[in-house]
Every structure is written in C-alpha cells, then in structure tokens.
Design a protein around this motif. Structure first.
Motif, PDB file in Angstrom:
ATOM      1  N   VAL A 226       0.834  -1.205   0.000  1.00 46.41           N
ATOM      2  CA  VAL A 226       0.000   0.000   0.000  1.00 46.41           C
ATOM      3  C   VAL A 226       0.866   1.251   0.000  1.00 46.41           C
ATOM      4  N   VAL A 227       1.884   1.292   0.860  1.00 46.75           N
ATOM      5  CA  VAL A 227       2.720   2.484   0.978  1.00 46.75           C
ATOM      6  C   VAL A 227       3.455   2.773  -0.330  1.00 46.75           C
ATOM      7  N   TYR A 228       4.048   1.773  -0.941  1.00 45.95           N
ATOM      8  CA  TYR A 228       4.844   2.010  -2.147  1.00 45.95           C
ATOM      9  C   TYR A 228       3.953   2.314  -3.369  1.00 45.95           C
ATOM     10  N   THR A 229       2.800   1.674  -3.449  1.00 47.60           N
ATOM     11  CA  THR A 229       1.896   1.987  -4.558  1.00 47.60           C
ATOM     12  C   THR A 229       1.342   3.397  -4.410  1.00 47.60           C
ATOM     13  N   ALA A 230       1.033   3.803  -3.189  1.00 45.71           N
ATOM     14  CA  ALA A 230       0.484   5.144  -2.948  1.00 45.71           C
ATOM     15  C   ALA A 230       1.501   6.238  -3.220  1.00 45.71           C
ATOM     16  N   THR A 231       2.797   5.922  -3.113  1.00 49.08           N
ATOM     17  CA  THR A 231       3.844   6.927  -3.317  1.00 49.08           C
ATOM     18  C   THR A 231       4.528   6.770  -4.675  1.00 49.08           C
ATOM     19  N   ALA A 232       3.883   6.090  -5.601  1.00 48.12           N
ATOM     20  CA  ALA A 232       4.484   5.878  -6.921  1.00 48.12           C
ATOM     21  C   ALA A 232       4.664   7.190  -7.669  1.00 48.12           C
ATOM     22  N   ALA A 237       5.989  11.215  -0.525  1.00 41.67           N
ATOM     23  CA  ALA A 237       4.665  11.532   0.005  1.00 41.67           C
ATOM     24  C   ALA A 237       4.403  10.805   1.316  1.00 41.67           C
ATOM     25  N   LYS A 238       3.502  11.376   2.094  1.00 41.62           N
ATOM     26  CA  LYS A 238       3.077  10.789   3.367  1.00 41.62           C
ATOM     27  C   LYS A 238       1.750  10.056   3.149  1.00 41.62           C
ATOM     28  N   VAL A 239       1.673   8.828   3.693  1.00 45.19           N
ATOM     29  CA  VAL A 239       0.504   7.982   3.443  1.00 45.19           C
ATOM     30  C   VAL A 239      -0.260   7.766   4.745  1.00 45.19           C
ATOM     31  N   TYR A 240      -1.567   7.948   4.668  1.00 42.48           N
ATOM     32  CA  TYR A 240      -2.466   7.663   5.794  1.00 42.48           C
ATOM     33  C   TYR A 240      -3.353   6.489   5.380  1.00 42.48           C
ATOM     34  N   LEU A 241      -3.424   5.460   6.258  1.00 45.26           N
ATOM     35  CA  LEU A 241      -4.198   4.261   5.957  1.00 45.26           C
ATOM     36  C   LEU A 241      -5.454   4.244   6.824  1.00 45.26           C
ATOM     37  N   ASP A 242      -6.619   4.219   6.178  1.00 47.40           N
ATOM     38  CA  ASP A 242      -7.903   4.134   6.872  1.00 47.40           C
ATOM     39  C   ASP A 242      -8.577   2.819   6.527  1.00 47.40           C
ATOM     40  N   LEU A 258       1.226   0.812  13.688  1.00 44.78           N
ATOM     41  CA  LEU A 258       1.489   1.699  12.549  1.00 44.78           C
ATOM     42  C   LEU A 258       1.612   3.125  13.043  1.00 44.78           C
ATOM     43  N   GLN A 259       2.756   3.707  12.831  1.00 39.76           N
ATOM     44  CA  GLN A 259       2.960   5.116  13.182  1.00 39.76           C
ATOM     45  C   GLN A 259       2.662   5.957  11.936  1.00 39.76           C
ATOM     46  N   GLN A 260       1.460   6.515  11.926  1.00 43.80           N
ATOM     47  CA  GLN A 260       1.045   7.283  10.753  1.00 43.80           C
ATOM     48  C   GLN A 260       1.424   8.761  10.948  1.00 43.80           C
ATOM     49  N   PRO A 261       1.770   9.453   9.845  1.00 41.35           N
ATOM     50  CA  PRO A 261       1.745   8.964   8.463  1.00 41.35           C
ATOM     51  C   PRO A 261       2.896   8.007   8.162  1.00 41.35           C
ATOM     52  N   LEU A 262       2.616   7.136   7.174  1.00 47.19           N
ATOM     53  CA  LEU A 262       3.602   6.166   6.738  1.00 47.19           C
ATOM     54  C   LEU A 262       4.353   6.727   5.534  1.00 47.19           C
ATOM     55  N   THR A 263       5.673   6.485   5.513  1.00 48.73           N
ATOM     56  CA  THR A 263       6.503   6.889   4.379  1.00 48.73           C
ATOM     57  C   THR A 263       7.394   5.712   3.994  1.00 48.73           C
TER      58      THR A 263
END
Length: 273
Positions: A226-232, A237-242, A258-263
């Motif tokens: 999820v993190v790597y696809t979201a930052t493609a 970018a900073k990723v928030y997972l809901d 999980l320490q959000q935001p995820l990078t």
C-alpha cells in the motif's frame, strides 16, 4: 457624406433602378396583352358592323343599339382589370424587392445561421497511461521478501493524482497477473473505498477485510504494498491508511503498530520483510 455612405447610396440607387426596370418590363408585357385583347374586340366589332340588306340591316341596327350599353360595361371591366393587374404587379415587384439579398458595404449578403440547440457531444475515451503497483517477491537466497514494481496500463488522467492512484489501487487489489513476477498478501475480499491525494499527502481508505488473515509477515508485506503503490507518483509523500473511513494505529490480530503517516523511509526503518 463619407465614402462608405456614398457607396451605400449608390447600391440603393442601383437596386431601385433594377426594381423600376423590372416593373416597367412587366407593364410593357401587360400592355401588349391588352392591345391584343383590344384587337380581338375590334375584329369582333367589324363582323357585327358588316352591311346587310333588307330587314337584316334594320335588325342589325336594333341589335347594335341594344348592345351599345354592354360595350360600355366591357370597357369599364377592362379598365378595372388593368387597375387590378397593375396593383398585383406592383405587389409582386415589391415582394421580390423586399426579399432579395441585401448587399452590405463590407461584403456579400449576410446569412444568419442559428446554432444547434442540442449539440451532440462526442464521448471522450481516456487514453491509457502507465502506472506502477508493487508486489512481493522472494529474494534470491529465499530467506526474505522484497517489494518489486510492475508497470500497468490504466485509463486515468495522470494530472489528476487522486483519480490516477485510484486506478492504480484497483489494479493492485485485483491481484498479480501472469508474468508479474510477484505475489500479494492483501486479502482478495479487500475493497477500495477511496483515494485522496492532496499536496504531499495521500489517504487510502480500504475495507476492514484488509486486516484479516495471515501472520505478522503477511501484515508487513501488505502494508508495504500500500505504501509504495500510494507513493508511486511522489516517493516522498506521506501515506495515511484508513479502514472503513477510520485511521488505524494497530493492524490485525498480531497487533502490528502503525505510526502514521507512513513513508517509504519509516517503513524501511520500522519493518523488515
């Protein structure tokens, strides 16, 4: 008077001259017709006025005297016919003069074209763009896993990051295809509820199915996907997972924190595949 005004006056005079000439020709033809009718009437009169003998002559005179008032009525009718025809001809000429194309000082006659009230819109087909999704692949020594990218084609506008990343996640959740060279630990029942990219932040909203099944290694692997696809589009970018619209701090029964935001950086530091 200006030069343009003089030109307009000349055109008006020419048009008036043409109208008068047309009317004059029509009257000339009508006059010829009237003359032919008059010749016919005179010919008929000559036949009636031919000399006769005896009682025939006296009968002719009586008939001629009785028919005299009728001849006067014919002359009045002819006059009325001429007047009516003249009015009709004038009306016809006036009609053509009013409806003939008008010349403007600057060019040819003006033709007004009304716009189409119901324009037909041609549907636009989005062109395919190349997106990147990430799968898990076993390392050469067979002891660990690593994240590997795969280029996929999506029908989305790359200038609209939210729309583009949403199309990318749809391909990710569909699972790897033949030749992708990797696998996925994301449960097949997981659904994408939304992706919002704004500035250097990306918020991914998945169904709660994302947290079920597998151990800690499987959880770490799916979070990395999820993190790597979201930052493609933006690796920093900073990723928030809901999950179901709520930001989570712990994932699954294994209690993966999980320490959000995820990078990408903190993922490498905090998790090991």
């Amino acid at each position: 008077m200006t030069v343009e005004g003089d030109g307009l006056l000349v055109r008006i005079l020419k048009l008036s001259h043409k109208t008068v000439e047309t009317f004059r020709r029509l009257l000339w033809k009508f006059n010829c017709y009237i003359q032919s009718v008059e010749k016919l009437i005179r010919a008929i009169g000559v036949v009636y006025q031919a000399p006769h003998t005896g009682t025939g002559t006296s009968q002719y005179k009586r008939c001629h005297m009785k028919e005299q008032p009728k001849n006067n009525r014919i002359s009045s009718g002819v006059a009325a016919t001429i007047a009516t025809a003249a009015v009709a001809v004038a009306g016809v000429v006036g009609y053509f003069a009013m409806n003939s194309p008008r010349e403007t000082p600057d060019g040819p006659p003006i033709v007004n074209v009304s716009p189409n009230p119901n324009p037909v819109e041609t549907p636009q087909v989005a062109k395919e763009k190349t997106a990147t999704v990430y799968w898990l692949q076993e390392t050469q020594d067979g002891t660990n896993f690593q994240l590997v990218p795969q280029s996929v084609q999506v029908q989305a506008d790359i200038n609209k990051p939210s729309e583009f990343l949403e199309a990318s996640f749809q391909r990710l959740l569909a699972g790897p295809t033949e030749g992708s060279g990797g696998s996925s630990t994301i449960p097949q029942a997981t659904k994408l509820l939304g992706v919002k990219a704004e500035g250097d932040e990306v918020r991914v909203n998945l169904s709660e199915d994302f947290q079920f099944g597998g151990g800690s290694a499987s959880m770490i692997g799916r979070v990395g996907q999820v993190v790597y696809t979201a930052t493609a589009l933006n690796p920093n970018a900073k990723v928030y997972l809901d999950l179901n619209g709520k930001q989570i701090e712990v994932l699954g029964g294994e209690g993966l924190e999980l320490q959000q935001p995820l990078t990408r950086d903190n993922y490498k530091k905090n998790f090991e595949l």
